[in-house]
Motif scaffolding. Structure first.
Motif, PDB file in Angstrom:
ATOM      1  N   PHE A 196       0.538  13.719   3.656  1.00 23.12           N
ATOM      2  CA  PHE A 196       1.315  13.495   4.610  1.00 23.12           C
ATOM      3  C   PHE A 196       0.785  12.427   5.447  1.00 23.12           C
ATOM      4  CE2 PHE A 196       2.103  14.612   9.032  1.00 23.12           C
ATOM      5  CZ  PHE A 196       3.539  14.725   9.077  1.00 23.12           C
ATOM      6  N   LEU A 197      -0.215  12.404   5.705  1.00 22.15           N
ATOM      7  CA  LEU A 197      -0.936  11.307   6.620  1.00 22.15           C
ATOM      8  C   LEU A 197      -0.854   9.792   6.224  1.00 22.15           C
ATOM      9  CD1 LEU A 197      -4.250  12.881   7.695  1.00 22.15           C
ATOM     10  CD2 LEU A 197      -2.151  12.698   9.168  1.00 22.15           C
ATOM     11  N   PHE A 198      -0.870   9.664   4.931  1.00 17.96           N
ATOM     12  CA  PHE A 198      -0.780   8.158   4.439  1.00 17.96           C
ATOM     13  C   PHE A 198       0.876   7.889   4.316  1.00 17.96           C
ATOM     14  CE2 PHE A 198      -5.021   8.887   2.105  1.00 17.96           C
ATOM     15  CZ  PHE A 198      -5.775   8.432   3.276  1.00 17.96           C
ATOM     16  N   ASN A 199       1.530   8.888   3.965  1.00 13.94           N
ATOM     17  CA  ASN A 199       2.944   8.384   3.695  1.00 13.94           C
ATOM     18  C   ASN A 199       3.703   8.257   5.277  1.00 13.94           C
ATOM     19  OD1 ASN A 199       4.393   8.974   0.788  1.00 13.94           O
ATOM     20  ND2 ASN A 199       2.995  10.166   1.202  1.00 13.94           N
ATOM     21  N   SER A 200       2.961   8.971   5.929  1.00 15.77           N
ATOM     22  CA  SER A 200       3.696   8.619   7.512  1.00 15.77           C
ATOM     23  C   SER A 200       3.314   7.316   7.926  1.00 15.77           C
ATOM     24  CB  SER A 200       3.009   9.748   8.459  1.00 15.77           C
ATOM     25  OG  SER A 200       3.698  11.021   7.977  1.00 15.77           O
ATOM     26  N   ILE A 201       1.888   6.854   7.834  1.00 18.85           N
ATOM     27  CA  ILE A 201       1.400   5.735   8.391  1.00 18.85           C
ATOM     28  C   ILE A 201       1.913   4.659   7.604  1.00 18.85           C
ATOM     29  CG2 ILE A 201      -0.703   4.342   8.328  1.00 18.85           C
ATOM     30  CD1 ILE A 201      -2.333   6.985   8.921  1.00 18.85           C
ATOM     31  N   ASN A 202       2.177   4.671   6.193  1.00 20.32           N
ATOM     32  CA  ASN A 202       2.896   3.602   5.510  1.00 20.32           C
ATOM     33  C   ASN A 202       4.395   3.505   6.227  1.00 20.32           C
ATOM     34  OD1 ASN A 202       0.835   2.991   3.877  1.00 20.32           O
ATOM     35  ND2 ASN A 202       1.220   4.529   2.453  1.00 20.32           N
ATOM     36  N   SER A 203       5.106   4.706   6.327  1.00 21.41           N
ATOM     37  CA  SER A 203       6.556   4.558   6.850  1.00 21.41           C
ATOM     38  C   SER A 203       6.257   3.780   8.078  1.00 21.41           C
ATOM     39  CB  SER A 203       6.855   5.893   6.921  1.00 21.41           C
ATOM     40  OG  SER A 203       6.855   6.486   5.834  1.00 21.41           O
ATOM     41  N   ILE A 204       5.458   4.210   8.936  1.00 21.27           N
ATOM     42  CA  ILE A 204       5.534   3.438  10.282  1.00 21.27           C
ATOM     43  C   ILE A 204       5.142   2.028  10.387  1.00 21.27           C
ATOM     44  CG2 ILE A 204       4.161   3.520  12.489  1.00 21.27           C
ATOM     45  CD1 ILE A 204       3.820   6.330  12.256  1.00 21.27           C
ATOM     46  N   PHE A 205       4.328   1.472   9.376  1.00 19.40           N
ATOM     47  CA  PHE A 205       3.837   0.378   8.929  1.00 19.40           C
ATOM     48  C   PHE A 205       5.134  -0.613   8.684  1.00 19.40           C
ATOM     49  CE2 PHE A 205       2.500  -2.984   5.898  1.00 19.40           C
ATOM     50  CZ  PHE A 205       1.557  -3.764   6.737  1.00 19.40           C
ATOM     51  N   PHE A 206       5.697   0.081   7.783  1.00 25.06           N
ATOM     52  CA  PHE A 206       6.936  -0.809   7.239  1.00 25.06           C
ATOM     53  C   PHE A 206       8.103  -0.961   8.650  1.00 25.06           C
ATOM     54  CE2 PHE A 206       5.374   0.516   3.148  1.00 25.06           C
ATOM     55  CZ  PHE A 206       5.569  -0.726   2.555  1.00 25.06           C
ATOM     56  N   ILE A 222       7.268  -1.298  11.490  1.00 18.80           N
ATOM     57  CA  ILE A 222       6.879  -2.304  12.517  1.00 18.80           C
ATOM     58  C   ILE A 222       7.672  -3.645  12.562  1.00 18.80           C
ATOM     59  CG2 ILE A 222       4.936  -3.842  13.281  1.00 18.80           C
ATOM     60  CD1 ILE A 222       2.993  -1.326  12.625  1.00 18.80           C
ATOM     61  N   HIS A 223       7.824  -4.101  11.171  1.00 21.82           N
ATOM     62  CA  HIS A 223       8.496  -5.403  10.824  1.00 21.82           C
ATOM     63  C   HIS A 223      10.094  -5.127  10.991  1.00 21.82           C
ATOM     64  CE1 HIS A 223       4.865  -7.255   9.946  1.00 21.82           C
ATOM     65  NE2 HIS A 223       4.600  -6.371   9.104  1.00 21.82           N
ATOM     66  N   LYS A 224      10.732  -3.927  10.717  1.00 20.56           N
ATOM     67  CA  LYS A 224      12.063  -3.603  10.341  1.00 20.56           C
ATOM     68  C   LYS A 224      12.533  -3.250  11.686  1.00 20.56           C
ATOM     69  CE  LYS A 224      15.265  -1.000   7.590  1.00 20.56           C
ATOM     70  NZ  LYS A 224      15.343   0.060   6.575  1.00 20.56           N
ATOM     71  N   ASN A 225      12.059  -2.395  12.482  1.00 21.72           N
ATOM     72  CA  ASN A 225      12.482  -1.787  13.525  1.00 21.72           C
ATOM     73  C   ASN A 225      11.272  -1.502  14.608  1.00 21.72           C
ATOM     74  OD1 ASN A 225      13.702  -0.262  15.673  1.00 21.72           O
ATOM     75  ND2 ASN A 225      15.178   0.465  14.257  1.00 21.72           N
ATOM     76  N   PRO A 226      10.780  -2.568  15.168  1.00 27.93           N
ATOM     77  CA  PRO A 226       9.556  -2.135  16.177  1.00 27.93           C
ATOM     78  C   PRO A 226       9.651  -1.070  17.071  1.00 27.93           C
ATOM     79  CG  PRO A 226      10.032  -4.721  15.955  1.00 27.93           C
ATOM     80  CD  PRO A 226      11.211  -3.792  15.366  1.00 27.93           C
ATOM     81  N   ASP A 227      10.870  -0.924  17.759  1.00 30.00           N
ATOM     82  CA  ASP A 227      11.181   0.156  18.626  1.00 30.00           C
ATOM     83  C   ASP A 227      11.000   1.611  18.014  1.00 30.00           C
ATOM     84  OD1 ASP A 227      11.497  -1.762  20.751  1.00 30.00           O
ATOM     85  OD2 ASP A 227      13.572  -1.650  20.466  1.00 30.00           O
ATOM     86  N   LYS A 228      11.682   1.681  16.850  1.00 34.06           N
ATOM     87  CA  LYS A 228      11.636   2.849  16.255  1.00 34.06           C
ATOM     88  C   LYS A 228      10.003   3.192  15.389  1.00 34.06           C
ATOM     89  CE  LYS A 228      13.755   5.546  12.359  1.00 34.06           C
ATOM     90  NZ  LYS A 228      14.839   5.621  11.516  1.00 34.06           N
TER      91      LYS A 228
END
Length: 383
Positions: free
Chosen positions: A185-195, A197-203
């Motif tokens: 859960f932790l790694f997938n959540s971090i990876n989702s947030i990482f992607f 950052i470039h696609k939708n910084p506000d989100k």
């Protein structure tokens, strides 16, 4: 069927209907009469084989009635709710009425045996003098004895429950450590947030804030035995939002909350969370069918109604579902049994392509310790 109703239905009929109480009341009244007369052998004859047997059975039935009305109706309805004046008045009225019926049992016994009251008992019928002579004090004594037995049993059960809670608390803390820091859960959540950052910084910024709140809740805010329902709801909302980032686009998630004020009631942490996590873990992944998770939370005064329903992947996933979330359905039920004994109903169904959990839970409006919670639960339990 709820856990406690299922366990009750499996009991022997003698215990289920409390028929073992009958010999208790027979022995109690026999002992009372034997002590008064000083002749135990003669009392057996009078109680069962003489014209006085009707009077004896009136004592047995209506003294037991006074005790049970107090234990199963007056105490839960008035005493446990702090209505002391109404409770005392109702108790006095109940004892007086039952004792009065016992007095008329004397007169009824004479009629049944075809005799006058004077001929059978050697005196005239005076209601109040007879009432205070024996029926009233013996009814008070029997009600006091029954209440003492129940309180003693509740005290013993609460001590036993407190020990179980302490043991369960240690085991649960270890399981929660594994559950809270699930690497997947932790790694997938971090990876989702990482992607994001470039696609939708506000989100991405908003998701990172939710992720931070999630970890803060797990590390610091859920260490108490009870937390406010508002905090638990916020935790669920953050968890759901993060899970949405990890799931496919074809999974629809709905979270409906019908509760105006949730900060005044308290709940054990992670009780609701376990069912939500299970829904995300076992939701269907159909490419040609709808995949959805529907979560409903309703608060009516202190009564919580919580429903989690998800489309099931396949009909034969029961064995997998039972051990979800690193805690397991059996452990969740056990935790509910320990902390909310007699205060919840849990219904789990897996039919028609949906897995549904319905939890009705009586919450509290103040923080209590496990021992206090156990005592409160046991006082409401039946003898």
């Amino acid at each position: 069927m709820t856990p406690y109703s299922r366990s009750t239905s499996n009991q022997h009929w003698l215990l289920k209907y409390k028929l073992y109480h009958i010999p208790f009341w027979l022995v109690y009244n026999y002992a009372w009469w034997a002590i008064q007369s000083g002749n135990p052998v003669q009392i057996i004859h009078e109680a069962f084989f003489s014209p006085y047997s009707v009077k004896f059975w009136f004592y047995v039935v209506f003294q037991a009635a006074a005790a049970y009305i107090n234990l199963y109706y007056l105490i839960p309805k008035f005493l446990e709710r702090g209505k002391y004046a109404i409770y005392i008045f109702s108790l006095v009225t109940t004892i007086f009425c039952c004792a009065s019926v016992i007095v008329f049992g004397y007169y009824f016994g004479a009629i049944i045996n075809g005799k006058t009251f004077e001929a059978l008992y050697g005196g005239k019928f005076h209601f109040f003098s007879m009432l205070v002579g024996n029926p009233l004090p013996t009814t008070v004594a029997s009600s006091t004895l029954a209440m003492s037995i129940k309180l003693t049993k509740s005290w013993i059960q609460s001590k036993r429950r407190q020990q179980l809670l302490e043991t369960e608390k240690l085991e649960t803390e270890l399981k929660f450590l594994k559950y809270q820091f699930n690497p997947h859960f932790l790694f997938n959540s971090i990876n989702s947030i990482f992607f994001l950052i470039h696609k939708n910084p506000d989100k991405a910024s908003d998701s990172l804030a939710k992720f931070s709140d999630l970890l803060r809740h797990q590390l610091y805010e859920c260490n108490d035995n009870q937390i406010s329902l508002s905090k638990e709801i916020t935790y669920l909302q953050n968890f759901i939002e993060l899970e949405k980032l990890r799931q496919n686009d074809n999974i629809d998630v709905t979270f409906n909350i019908n509760a105006k004020q949730t900060g005044h009631v308290y709940i054990a942490p992670f009780v609701l969370m376990t069912f939500v996590e299970n829904a995300f873990k076992h939701v269907s992944r159909h490419a040609d069918k709808p995949n959805n998770i529907i979560i409903r939370l309703q608060l009516n005064a202190q009564q919580l109604y919580f429903t989690v329903s998800n489309t099931a992947a396949a009909p034969g996933t029961n064995s997998d579902v039972i051990h979800y979330g690193g805690i397991g359905l059996q452990n969740v039920r056990r935790r509910l049994d320990l902390m909310y004994a007699g205060m919840y109903q849990l219904d789990i169904q897996n039919a028609g392509g949906r897995f549904t959990v319905k939890l009705n839970l009586q919450l509290i409006n103040h923080i209590v310790t496990p021992a206090t919670q156990a005592i409160n639960s046991n006082v409401l339990a039946a003898v």
